[in-house]
Scaffold this motif. Sequence first.
Motif, short mmCIF file in Angstrom:
data_model
loop_
_atom_site.label_atom_id
_atom_site.label_comp_id
_atom_site.label_asym_id
_atom_site.label_seq_id
_atom_site.Cartn_x
_atom_site.Cartn_y
_atom_site.Cartn_z
N TYR A 30 0.36 -3.40 5.63
CA TYR A 30 -0.83 -2.56 5.61
C TYR A 30 -1.91 -3.33 4.85
N SER A 76 -6.68 -0.70 2.62
CA SER A 76 -6.30 0.63 3.10
C SER A 76 -5.59 1.44 2.02
N TYR A 109 -0.36 1.84 10.92
CA TYR A 109 -0.82 0.48 10.61
C TYR A 109 -1.78 -0.03 11.69
#
Lengths: 238, 326
Positions: B154, B158, B76
């Motif tokens: 996250y 992504s 992360y």
Amino acid sequence: MSLLELKDVRIAYGGVEAVHGISLAVERGRIATILGANGAGKTTTLRAISGLIRPRSGSIRLADADISQTPAHEIVNRGIAHVPEGRRVFSTLTVEENLRLGAYRHRGHPEKVSSNMGRVYKLFPRLEERRQQLAGTLSGGEQQMLAIGRGLMPDPDILLLDEPSLGLAPKLVQEIFRVVRKINEQGVTVLLVEQNARLALRVSNYAYVLETGRIVLSGPADGLRRDPRVKKAYLGEK
Amino acid sequence: MGGVRTGVASAAESACAGRLPCRVEMAIFLEQLVNGLTVGAVYSLVALGYTMVYGVMRLINFAHGDFFMLGSYLGYTMLVTVLAQSNLPLWAMLCVATLVSVVAIACLGVFVERMAYRPLRKSSRLTAVVSAIGVSIFLQNAAMLIWGARYQAYPPWSVPEVSWTLGGVNVSLMQLLIMGISLVLMVSLYMFVQRTTVGAAIRATAIDHDTARLMGIDVDQIIRIIFVIGPGLGAIAGVLLGLYYRQIHFTVGWSYGLKAFTAAILGGIGNIPGAMVGGMLLGILEMLGAGYISAAWKDVFVFLILILLLIFRPTGILGERVAEKV
């Protein structure tokens, strides 16, 4: 000059001394035997030589280099192979994998591994028949053959054999000892620990008698066989 | 999710004799199966770490779930800091984030073994377990201090948001990636352990440390290898799960760790194929329980399985040999 020499070696388990300063020497190319009853310190002595336990004091020399502080996994590379008591084959691995691990020091050289494996199979054809079998499924005698074969895989100068006859039928015991002699004729020095004193004295050149952690007698095997003390205590004769 | 589509698998159709509600049911079932296999794949990866450490050291590494948690956080952090500024394509960013996380967590694993477990290798097994719990508490608190006590997420960019509908069942790219990557990793690990000399050395060490030493095997080195593989796989699982559920928290090491541990027990602890099977099975059971009984109770199902296993079959499905080892 002796290949393996112990000088005044003392070994303790958790504060209790089991071996009280023993000295012995094994000449190159010979078979030496340590005789003694259960608990005399025979296995402990072998475990100290192969580095599984550290002696409290004294020196262990292999071809004049002190190995008493060398870790066990390096001692094999110096030329000592130890076939432990109770065979201790890796039961869930195949016969061939057991042998391969015996040659762990040669793991970068597959040709070496397979030529050594060929030699072991020649010595014990039965192992070749069972090479894909799990070691745990072998009979006691076959497991002993595997344990000895595994001990030969690293090309040792000296082979430590702990009670190879234990729990085997008389016929198999004869065969194992025949092979031990053959291995020795091929140039491997042998240090044998045995309860079967009669057979051990017949194959070996020199013998030590260990009692409660001390060597009480030693000499050429022929002489010891006729020694009245040995006859009485270890050969069961009057 | 799980809308009724026209292309329901023909097997399902014939089994249900063409009735519409039944088709919906089949689609829901298959979707839960896919969900179950996805989380199951993650459990399997984490379970491998528990099982390999147990196999070689007879230690239940309670800190293992926290390696997984830290792996997730590191992935992360890589994504939201360094990689967010870069011009790399998304797949490359994800690869870099995973790789950095794996390397860092593998180093941490080796370090923890050296500091917290090796000095205790000759003491009783309980002592080492207490040490493992200590490491776990330490790592959790460290994570809380670094990343905070609140959930982190996250970033949406992504996660590749691609999904397909196959026969009425929704399957996302992320799900396929998780299952595919896990499968490749597990097969490679299995081949490594079964087919190579070092793999045989690992198996030999698991059977008997002293005899392994007599073969010239450096047992400390084997344990280091185990503590590279286990935490490394855990870190990959952490990144994958972060991408899948998006949210991460410093306690996921305990919740998912315990589930993966259950998976390891289910398959038979110490047994590598067992961990793989156990993880998949547990994931499926959990998701079916969530789908058909109650989603709120899904953790209860998992731990009920753990309790029942420990009482009735502590050796698991594939672990016949454990009883004799202990």
